[in-house]
Design a protein around this motif. Structure first.
Motif, PDB file in Angstrom:
ATOM      1  N   PRO A 151       0.859  -1.168  -0.099  1.00 46.32           N
ATOM      2  CA  PRO A 151      -0.206  -0.231   0.033  1.00 46.32           C
ATOM      3  C   PRO A 151       0.973   1.312  -0.212  1.00 46.32           C
ATOM      4  CG  PRO A 151      -1.106  -1.758   1.427  1.00 46.32           C
ATOM      5  CD  PRO A 151       0.386  -2.221   0.974  1.00 46.32           C
ATOM      6  N   ARG A 152       1.770   1.094   0.824  1.00 44.34           N
ATOM      7  CA  ARG A 152       2.862   2.524   0.758  1.00 44.34           C
ATOM      8  C   ARG A 152       3.333   2.812  -0.652  1.00 44.34           C
ATOM      9  NH1 ARG A 152       5.198   6.503   4.013  1.00 44.34           N
ATOM     10  NH2 ARG A 152       5.915   7.787   2.527  1.00 44.34           N
ATOM     11  N   ASP A 153       3.698   1.752  -1.171  1.00 45.46           N
ATOM     12  CA  ASP A 153       4.384   1.859  -2.701  1.00 45.46           C
ATOM     13  C   ASP A 153       3.380   2.302  -3.417  1.00 45.46           C
ATOM     14  OD1 ASP A 153       6.474   1.347  -4.659  1.00 45.46           O
ATOM     15  OD2 ASP A 153       5.066  -0.231  -5.157  1.00 45.46           O
ATOM     16  N   GLY A 154       2.212   1.942  -3.109  1.00 44.08           N
ATOM     17  CA  GLY A 154       1.127   2.373  -4.441  1.00 44.08           C
ATOM     18  C   GLY A 154       0.915   3.861  -4.037  1.00 44.08           C
ATOM     19  N   TYR A 155       0.799   4.208  -2.793  1.00 45.14           N
ATOM     20  CA  TYR A 155       0.561   5.686  -2.546  1.00 45.14           C
ATOM     21  C   TYR A 155       1.493   6.563  -3.102  1.00 45.14           C
ATOM     22  CZ  TYR A 155      -0.103   9.945   0.210  1.00 45.14           C
ATOM     23  OH  TYR A 155       0.037  11.245   0.763  1.00 45.14           O
ATOM     24  N   ASP A 156       2.982   6.195  -2.772  1.00 40.76           N
ATOM     25  CA  ASP A 156       3.938   6.830  -3.569  1.00 40.76           C
ATOM     26  C   ASP A 156       3.853   6.968  -5.048  1.00 40.76           C
ATOM     27  OD1 ASP A 156       4.931   7.290  -0.892  1.00 40.76           O
ATOM     28  OD2 ASP A 156       6.275   5.736  -1.066  1.00 40.76           O
ATOM     29  N   LYS A 157       3.519   5.956  -5.588  1.00 37.36           N
ATOM     30  CA  LYS A 157       3.345   5.674  -7.047  1.00 37.36           C
ATOM     31  C   LYS A 157       2.328   6.739  -7.790  1.00 37.36           C
ATOM     32  CE  LYS A 157       5.928   1.311  -8.064  1.00 37.36           C
ATOM     33  NZ  LYS A 157       5.801   0.009  -8.333  1.00 37.36           N
ATOM     34  N   TRP A 179      -8.582  10.309  -5.309  1.00 38.89           N
ATOM     35  CA  TRP A 179      -8.119   8.931  -5.336  1.00 38.89           C
ATOM     36  C   TRP A 179      -7.069   8.779  -4.228  1.00 38.89           C
ATOM     37  CZ3 TRP A 179      -7.866   8.861 -11.457  1.00 38.89           C
ATOM     38  CH2 TRP A 179      -9.254   8.997 -11.842  1.00 38.89           C
ATOM     39  N   LEU A 180      -6.041   9.724  -4.331  1.00 41.32           N
ATOM     40  CA  LEU A 180      -4.914   9.473  -3.262  1.00 41.32           C
ATOM     41  C   LEU A 180      -5.649   9.441  -1.781  1.00 41.32           C
ATOM     42  CD1 LEU A 180      -1.788   9.298  -3.334  1.00 41.32           C
ATOM     43  CD2 LEU A 180      -1.867  11.695  -2.943  1.00 41.32           C
ATOM     44  N   GLN A 181      -6.299  10.420  -1.636  1.00 43.32           N
ATOM     45  CA  GLN A 181      -6.884  10.369  -0.140  1.00 43.32           C
ATOM     46  C   GLN A 181      -7.745   8.962  -0.110  1.00 43.32           C
ATOM     47  OE1 GLN A 181      -8.780  14.181   1.337  1.00 43.32           O
ATOM     48  NE2 GLN A 181     -10.757  12.854   1.582  1.00 43.32           N
ATOM     49  N   ASP A 182      -8.496   8.796  -0.742  1.00 42.83           N
ATOM     50  CA  ASP A 182      -9.327   7.441  -0.561  1.00 42.83           C
ATOM     51  C   ASP A 182      -8.304   6.235  -0.478  1.00 42.83           C
ATOM     52  OD1 ASP A 182     -11.608   8.658  -0.979  1.00 42.83           O
ATOM     53  OD2 ASP A 182     -12.261   7.956  -2.876  1.00 42.83           O
ATOM     54  N   TYR A 183      -7.283   6.264  -1.212  1.00 42.28           N
ATOM     55  CA  TYR A 183      -6.025   5.211  -1.256  1.00 42.28           C
ATOM     56  C   TYR A 183      -5.532   5.142   0.230  1.00 42.28           C
ATOM     57  CZ  TYR A 183      -2.368   2.021  -2.842  1.00 42.28           C
ATOM     58  OH  TYR A 183      -1.762   0.935  -2.770  1.00 42.28           O
ATOM     59  N   ALA A 184      -5.199   6.441   0.555  1.00 46.34           N
ATOM     60  CA  ALA A 184      -4.710   6.316   2.180  1.00 46.34           C
ATOM     61  C   ALA A 184      -5.840   5.759   3.207  1.00 46.34           C
ATOM     62  CB  ALA A 184      -4.289   7.657   2.545  1.00 46.34           C
ATOM     63  N   HIS A 187      -6.519   1.977   2.735  1.00 44.44           N
ATOM     64  CA  HIS A 187      -5.198   0.816   3.196  1.00 44.44           C
ATOM     65  C   HIS A 187      -4.819   1.401   4.718  1.00 44.44           C
ATOM     66  CE1 HIS A 187      -5.064  -1.153  -0.525  1.00 44.44           C
ATOM     67  NE2 HIS A 187      -4.998  -0.127  -1.013  1.00 44.44           N
ATOM     68  N   GLU A 188      -5.542   2.244   5.272  1.00 44.70           N
ATOM     69  CA  GLU A 188      -5.326   2.949   6.704  1.00 44.70           C
ATOM     70  C   GLU A 188      -4.013   3.108   6.842  1.00 44.70           C
ATOM     71  OE1 GLU A 188      -7.565   0.422   9.750  1.00 44.70           O
ATOM     72  OE2 GLU A 188      -7.803  -0.846   8.225  1.00 44.70           O
ATOM     73  N   LEU A 189      -3.438   4.178   5.945  1.00 45.92           N
ATOM     74  CA  LEU A 189      -2.038   4.605   5.813  1.00 45.92           C
ATOM     75  C   LEU A 189      -2.190   5.755   6.976  1.00 45.92           C
ATOM     76  CD1 LEU A 189      -1.044   4.569   2.147  1.00 45.92           C
ATOM     77  CD2 LEU A 189      -0.494   2.954   3.828  1.00 45.92           C
ATOM     78  N   ASP A 190      -0.852   6.080   7.380  1.00 47.61           N
ATOM     79  CA  ASP A 190      -0.529   7.401   8.319  1.00 47.61           C
ATOM     80  C   ASP A 190      -1.353   8.520   7.994  1.00 47.61           C
ATOM     81  OD1 ASP A 190       0.061   9.150  10.356  1.00 47.61           O
ATOM     82  OD2 ASP A 190       2.244   8.449  10.339  1.00 47.61           O
TER      83      ASP A 190
END
Length: 581
Positions: A151-157, A179-184, A187-190
């Motif tokens: 997930p973090r790799d996906g966020y960065d890409k 989409w970037l916000q929804d992705y975070a 996937h419950e990113l920081d």
């Protein structure tokens, strides 16, 4: 069985149609086919990976023998994407591809080859402009986890591609930001990853406006509405101003107002004045909304805070193979996502997510009316504003300018040529204060030496002049003084610190007894004190209020419906005054 036969027949027809469409890509070799092929002939060659992707059927049989099902476009895209996750091609496409929700199925073979050629370059860090639908298709892959390690790799890409491609197509911001916000969230990113996003910045400004409305604009107490106290009410904002708090509030107002005070000419020359008046007016308007409207100012301008159903990646082609587990994700204190049984909801202020024109009108009126007082040479065109708003603004301008004028720093010019006189005066003063034992013991350092040392340690600027000081002959019993010709005053040295009683006029015995009786709530003693004064009770109360005005800066005794009483806020001050008499 009949239904299954019909579905199989439909699938056979569809397969035959695809075969006819791709007949020119046949793998059959004829004896008379040339060994060397032209560039055009090579373009018509289709690698087997594309055929395998095309063979993924939309109709899926149940492996357990039950009824099959049709795949959604999103799930078909997801399955095809997994198959093509690591595939690369080398057949550039110079045409145009346009699709509202682009998928692999929406592209021709030639466009497919062009897309996977372009994607190979993107993954190598070489991002070039192409058809916008290609760019969206690539983002769809990333949010579906295709070509992503974690997930973090996906966020960065996603973020890296968005930051690069927006130079070619700024319109991508509208979608990629969500989409970037929804992705975070998904996937419950920081949440700190999104702290610089426009959504969080907007929410933080709303939080600051709501905090100011709650903490600085509470509903006035009933006693505060008394006509006698209204003239001497507390200032809207603390004075001297809390600059850090006012800066935060003004920044929030600017972030949410269509009229930017930061761009005002007045802000460049009178920032402190404009900042305080704008903040004070906002707080006064918050009080007004609380008193006269059904909802507070933030809810009226931007909407209510409530929870509503939410669809992740609503404007994208997205498929998740498994149902999301239950969770709660706090983007910020007023923006919270919850998932329960696979269904999402979002609790936030649902309403306008744009700058408020109503708040802009209020801020423009502040700028326009303050210019009349501070910068009349550059006026703003006057626009019609409600009378109550104009009254609030004018009151805040008057209150601020009056306080600021009364608290301007005193300018002191020091004449360095008069240092000798000051040393002489200081020596005489020291000598007058010494007792015999101190003179004998020599416990004090010579004043002239101390002054000289301090002058060497802290040199004064050449532009500062020193005040002219002279000594005055005095008797031993008189108080030592220094006369300052610059100010035309004589200031006593070591003057005693005034007590609370020193700040108010002395009361006669009858007024003193009346005050004590009011404090004890003794009606008989109150009547006795009135009789002792030889005045009516109204006149006696007015006399006491006048005498104690310097003590508290306000009326001390007010008339209630039953009888006069000391205002509760000032009881401690009155007791302290009476104790020091």
């Amino acid at each position: 069985m009949a239904d299954q036969d019909v579905k199989m027949l439909i699938e056979r027809i569809m397969a035959e149609a695809r075969t006819h469409q791709s007949a020119r890509f046949s793998n059959e070799i004829y004896a008379d086919e040339p060994i060397l092929k032209t560039g055009r002939q090579m373009q018509n060659f289709l690698p087997d990976q594309y055929r395998k992707m095309r063979e993924i059927s939309r109709w899926q049989d149940d492996p357990k023998g039950g009824a099959g099902r049709w795949l959604s476009e999103a799930e078909l895209f997801y399955r095809q994407g997994l198959l093509m996750a690591d595939f690369e091609d080398d057949c550039p496409y110079n045409g145009t591809f346009k699709s509202y929700f682009p998928t692999y199925n929406a592209m021709s073979d030639r466009q497919l080859r062009g897309y996977f050629t372009w994607r190979a370059q993107v993954r190598r860090g070489n991002i070039e402009e192409t058809s916008t639908s290609f760019a969206f298709l690539y983002l769809y892959e990333l949010i579906c986890g295709i070509g992503v390690d974690n997930p973090r790799d996906g966020y960065d890409k996603i973020k890296a591609f968005w930051d690069a491609y927006r130079a070619f197509e700024p319109g991508i911001d509208r979608f990629a930001r969500v989409w970037l916000q929804d992705y975070a969230v998904f996937h419950e990113l920081d949440p700190k990853l999104l702290r610089d996003s426009k959504t969080v910045a907007f929410d933080n400004a709303l939080i600051e406006l709501r905090r100011a409305a709650r903490d600085l604009a509470p509903a006035p107490a009933p006693s505060a509405l008394s006509p006698k106290r209204r003239k001497t009410s507390e200032p809207t904002l603390p004075l001297p101003p809390d600059e850090a708090h006012e800066e935060r509030l003004m920044a929030a107002i600017d972030a949410l107002s269509t009229y930017n005070l930061n761009n005002s000419r007045l802000d460049r020359s009178h920032h402190r004045d404009l900042r305080h008046v704008a903040c004070a007016v906002y707080v006064r308007m918050a009080r007004y909304y609380d008193t006269h409207r059904k909802t507070g100012i933030v809810a009226s301008l931007f909407g209510e805070e409530t929870a509503m159903p939410y669809t992740m990646f609503a404007s994208a082609v997205f498929f998740a193979p498994e149902r999301h587990e239950d969770c709660e994700y706090r983007l910020d204190p007023i923006h919270i996502y919850r998932c329960q049984n696979g269904f999402w909801e979002c609790m936030r202020i649902h309403g306008s997510r744009q700058k408020s024109s109503k708040l802009g009108e209020i801020m423009r009126a502040c700028d326009q009316r303050l210019r009349l007082a501070l910068d009349p040479g550059h006026p703003l065109k006057e626009e019609r504003v409600p009378k109550y708003l104009a009254k609030i603004i004018d009151e805040e301008i008057t209150a601020w300018l009056s306080w600021d004028a009364a608290h301007q720093p005193i300018k002191i010019d020091i004449d360095l040529s008069q240092l000798g006189h000051i040393r002489s005066a200081a020596a005489q003063t020291r000598e007058a204060l010494l007792i015999d034992e101190e003179r004998e013991d020599g416990t004090l350092v010579d004043v002239e030496v101390a002054v000289a040392e301090r002058r060497e340690a802290e040199p004064m600027a050449d532009t500062i002049a020193e005040p002219v000081a002279t000594t005055t002959q005095q008797d031993e019993a008189s108080e030592p003084i220094i006369s300052t010709e610059q100010f035309g005053v004589v200031a006593p040295l070591l003057a005693p610190t005034p007590t609370p009683a020193d700040t108010a006029s002395a009361l006669d015995p009858a007024a003193d007894a009346y005050l004590r009786a009011l404090l004890e709530q003794n009606a008989a003693q109150t009547a006795s004190a009135v009789a002792q004064s030889g005045k009516s009770e109204d006149m006696l109360v007015d006399t006491i209020n006048e005498a104690l005005f310097d003590l508290v800066g306000d009326t001390v005794i007010e008339f209630s419906a039953a009888r006069p009483q000391i205002i509760e806020d000032y009881e401690a001050d009155v007791r302290g005054y009476l104790d020091h008499e």
